[in-house]
Design a protein around this motif. Structure first.
Motif, mmCIF file in Angstrom:
data_model
loop_
_atom_site.group_PDB
_atom_site.id
_atom_site.type_symbol
_atom_site.label_atom_id
_atom_site.label_comp_id
_atom_site.label_asym_id
_atom_site.label_seq_id
_atom_site.Cartn_x
_atom_site.Cartn_y
_atom_site.Cartn_z
ATOM 1 N N THR A 5 -3.808 0.627 -2.840
ATOM 2 C CA THR A 5 -3.415 -0.751 -2.559
ATOM 3 C C THR A 5 -2.921 -1.379 -3.855
ATOM 4 O O THR A 5 -3.570 -1.247 -4.897
ATOM 5 C CB THR A 5 -4.598 -1.571 -2.006
ATOM 6 O OG1 THR A 5 -5.055 -0.976 -0.792
ATOM 7 C CG2 THR A 5 -4.170 -3.014 -1.721
ATOM 8 N N ASP A 42 -4.655 -3.167 7.544
ATOM 9 C CA ASP A 42 -5.949 -3.614 7.007
ATOM 10 C C ASP A 42 -5.795 -4.223 5.619
ATOM 11 O O ASP A 42 -6.362 -5.289 5.323
ATOM 12 C CB ASP A 42 -6.937 -2.437 6.950
ATOM 13 C CG ASP A 42 -7.405 -1.991 8.327
ATOM 14 O OD1 ASP A 42 -7.234 -2.761 9.289
ATOM 15 O OD2 ASP A 42 -7.940 -0.868 8.431
ATOM 16 N N GLN A 43 -5.035 -3.556 4.768
ATOM 17 C CA GLN A 43 -4.891 -4.048 3.401
ATOM 18 C C GLN A 43 -4.062 -5.327 3.344
ATOM 19 O O GLN A 43 -4.334 -6.222 2.530
ATOM 20 C CB GLN A 43 -4.265 -2.969 2.507
ATOM 21 C CG GLN A 43 -5.092 -1.703 2.388
ATOM 22 C CD GLN A 43 -6.541 -1.998 2.002
ATOM 23 O OE1 GLN A 43 -6.803 -2.663 1.010
ATOM 24 N NE2 GLN A 43 -7.487 -1.500 2.793
ATOM 25 N N TRP A 47 -2.421 1.823 10.078
ATOM 26 C CA TRP A 47 -3.637 1.008 10.146
ATOM 27 C C TRP A 47 -4.135 0.627 8.749
ATOM 28 O O TRP A 47 -4.639 -0.478 8.547
ATOM 29 C CB TRP A 47 -4.729 1.738 10.937
ATOM 30 C CG TRP A 47 -4.522 1.610 12.418
ATOM 31 C CD1 TRP A 47 -4.162 2.579 13.295
ATOM 32 C CD2 TRP A 47 -4.631 0.404 13.176
ATOM 33 N NE1 TRP A 47 -4.043 2.065 14.563
ATOM 34 C CE2 TRP A 47 -4.340 0.734 14.525
ATOM 35 C CE3 TRP A 47 -4.951 -0.906 12.873
ATOM 36 C CZ2 TRP A 47 -4.351 -0.214 15.544
ATOM 37 C CZ3 TRP A 47 -4.971 -1.858 13.882
ATOM 38 C CH2 TRP A 47 -4.673 -1.510 15.189
ATOM 39 N N TYR A 48 -3.977 1.534 7.803
ATOM 40 C CA TYR A 48 -4.357 1.213 6.424
ATOM 41 C C TYR A 48 -3.489 0.061 5.903
ATOM 42 O O TYR A 48 -3.998 -0.882 5.267
ATOM 43 C CB TYR A 48 -4.205 2.447 5.543
ATOM 44 C CG TYR A 48 -4.640 2.224 4.109
ATOM 45 C CD1 TYR A 48 -5.981 2.238 3.748
ATOM 46 C CD2 TYR A 48 -3.694 1.994 3.103
ATOM 47 C CE1 TYR A 48 -6.383 2.030 2.431
ATOM 48 C CE2 TYR A 48 -4.087 1.786 1.789
ATOM 49 C CZ TYR A 48 -5.432 1.801 1.461
ATOM 50 O OH TYR A 48 -5.816 1.590 0.171
ATOM 51 N N GLU A 96 -1.890 5.757 8.348
ATOM 52 C CA GLU A 96 -1.296 4.949 7.289
ATOM 53 C C GLU A 96 -0.892 3.565 7.792
ATOM 54 O O GLU A 96 -0.992 2.573 7.063
ATOM 55 C CB GLU A 96 -0.091 5.678 6.685
ATOM 56 C CG GLU A 96 -0.482 6.872 5.845
ATOM 57 C CD GLU A 96 0.645 7.396 4.965
ATOM 58 O OE1 GLU A 96 1.532 6.587 4.602
ATOM 59 O OE2 GLU A 96 0.631 8.595 4.645
ATOM 60 N N SER A 129 0.822 -1.206 0.000
ATOM 61 C CA SER A 129 0.000 0.000 0.000
ATOM 62 C C SER A 129 0.855 1.255 0.000
ATOM 63 O O SER A 129 2.084 1.206 0.167
ATOM 64 C CB SER A 129 -0.926 -0.001 1.224
ATOM 65 O OG SER A 129 -0.182 -0.230 2.430
ATOM 66 N N HIS A 183 5.066 -0.800 3.038
ATOM 67 C CA HIS A 183 4.154 0.322 2.786
ATOM 68 C C HIS A 183 4.982 1.548 2.446
ATOM 69 O O HIS A 183 5.957 1.867 3.135
ATOM 70 C CB HIS A 183 3.310 0.596 4.039
ATOM 71 C CG HIS A 183 2.481 1.840 3.960
ATOM 72 N ND1 HIS A 183 1.213 1.861 3.422
ATOM 73 C CD2 HIS A 183 2.742 3.120 4.355
ATOM 74 C CE1 HIS A 183 0.723 3.095 3.489
ATOM 75 N NE2 HIS A 183 1.622 3.877 4.052
ATOM 76 N N THR A 233 -3.141 6.365 2.259
ATOM 77 C CA THR A 233 -4.350 5.719 2.804
ATOM 78 C C THR A 233 -5.390 5.469 1.718
ATOM 79 O O THR A 233 -6.562 5.224 2.021
ATOM 80 C CB THR A 233 -4.995 6.586 3.910
ATOM 81 O OG1 THR A 233 -5.273 7.897 3.382
ATOM 82 C CG2 THR A 233 -4.092 6.707 5.129
ATOM 83 N N THR A 234 -4.962 5.517 0.439
ATOM 84 C CA THR A 234 -5.927 5.302 -0.642
ATOM 85 C C THR A 234 -5.457 4.282 -1.670
ATOM 86 O O THR A 234 -6.265 3.803 -2.466
ATOM 87 C CB THR A 234 -6.234 6.620 -1.382
ATOM 88 O OG1 THR A 234 -5.015 7.170 -1.910
ATOM 89 C CG2 THR A 234 -6.871 7.633 -0.434
#
Length: 316
Positions: free
Chosen positions: A41, A83-84, A79-80, A77, A35, A64, A38-39
């Motif tokens: 992936t 999650d991804q 956490w993003y 970021e 990723s 990341h 935060t947008t």
């Protein structure tokens, strides 16, 4: 210690590499981009993992690309990223998760905030940057929160390099675990690194190295109610849901073969929504749509000569 070759995989740069290309490179370890910010992936995570695994890679870590300039953004970021990564590869606790820190004006406090989120979630943490950027960071403070330090410095610039870097040009920095020494490994559009500590060898192997090598099938453009995927399997369009009744449960996988990488063991009572089915390898499989254009695959019973032999659950 034995130094090991490591490759960096991201979309779209390595999506054209074949299993034979990976075999020629010979790396057993790969670090895959998940990723950015935060947008974004990586849309090709499974393709890169499965194809490189088919070509001999057995250990996978993930990174990341950070875009943050303050602590709050860093936490968001992190956490993003978590999650991804969980949605796409479901990493085991202890997997190495790395921050790629290569933008200007990234505060040390924000790097530490990012790494803290990963460590508190149960993962090993890594820090990556370029040699010329290190004076902008308090490296000693960062390395208190990082289990792995990955440093980039290219003695040959953008020229192709072989798999044996000249250690007379090794970047001078403390506690380096892996050195990224070229963006053109063997002439490919492929970043190449070399491990320099046993810590790197162990962390990059992963807590559960990926050994299944069958790539997840990629369907052709669906113009009709049936199509053939890249593995030569014919799929049929059908929507519904399947409830597992087998007491032993069933493995959900990244491909419709028993050699495909496992995602999770689904217990009795689990409900899976699906959009297609096929006959493959002695089983009847269904396809589960997932986020970011990904799919998972579940065997639902045995088949022989294109006829179902039994059911491991209930269709609705």
């Amino acid at each position: 210690m034995a130094r090991e070759l490591v490759i960096d995989l991201a979309s779209p740069y390595q999506t054209g590499l074949t299993a034979d290309d990976y075999r020629r490179v010979g790396a057993k370890k790969a670090i895959v981009k998940i990723s950015e910010g935060t947008t974004y992936t990586n849309p090709d995570i499974r393709l890169l993992i499965n194809r490189s695994a088919e070509g001999g890679v057995t250990g996978f870590s993930f990174y990341h690309y950070g875009q943050f300039h303050n602590d709050n953004q860093a936490v968001a970021e992190a956490w993003y990223f978590l999650d991804q990564t969980r949605k796409t590869v479901n990493p085991q606790p202890g997997t190495l998760m790395i921050l790629d820190a290569e933008i200007k004006n990234m505060p040390t406090s924000s790097v530490i905030a990012f790494l803290k989120v990963l460590r508190e979630a149960g993962f090993k943490t890594g820090f990556y940057s370029y040699l010329y950027l290190l004076p902008k960071f308090d490296l000693d403070a960062i390395l208190q929160h990082a289990d792995f330090f990955w440093l980039a410095a290219y003695p040959l610039g953008d020229k192709p390099a072989d798999a044996n870097p000249d250690f007379h040009y090794f970047p001078s920095a403390p506690k380096v675990d892996a050195w990224q020494f070229t963006p053109k490994l063997l002439g490919y559009n492929l970043d190449g690194s070399i491990t320099v500590t046993e810590n790197a060898n162990q962390l990059l192997s992963g807590p559960t190295p990926v050994v299944e090598t069958t790539p997840a099938p990629k369907p052709q453009q669906q113009q009709t109610d049936s199509w053939v995927d890249d593995l030569g399997v014919k799929w049929y369009k059908e929507t519904g849901q399947f409830t597992i009744t087998d007491q032993s449960g069933i493995w959900l996988r990244w491909g419709a073969t028993t050699q495909s990488a496992k995602i999770a063991a689904l217990p009795q009572g689990s409900v899976i929504k699906y959009d297609a089915y096929c006959y493959s390898g002695g089983y009847v499989w269904i396809r589960q749509p997932r986020g970011n254009g990904q799919f998972a695959y579940l065997p639902t019973g045995r088949e022989a000569n294109g006829k179902r032999q039994d059911y491991w659950g209930k269709f609705e």
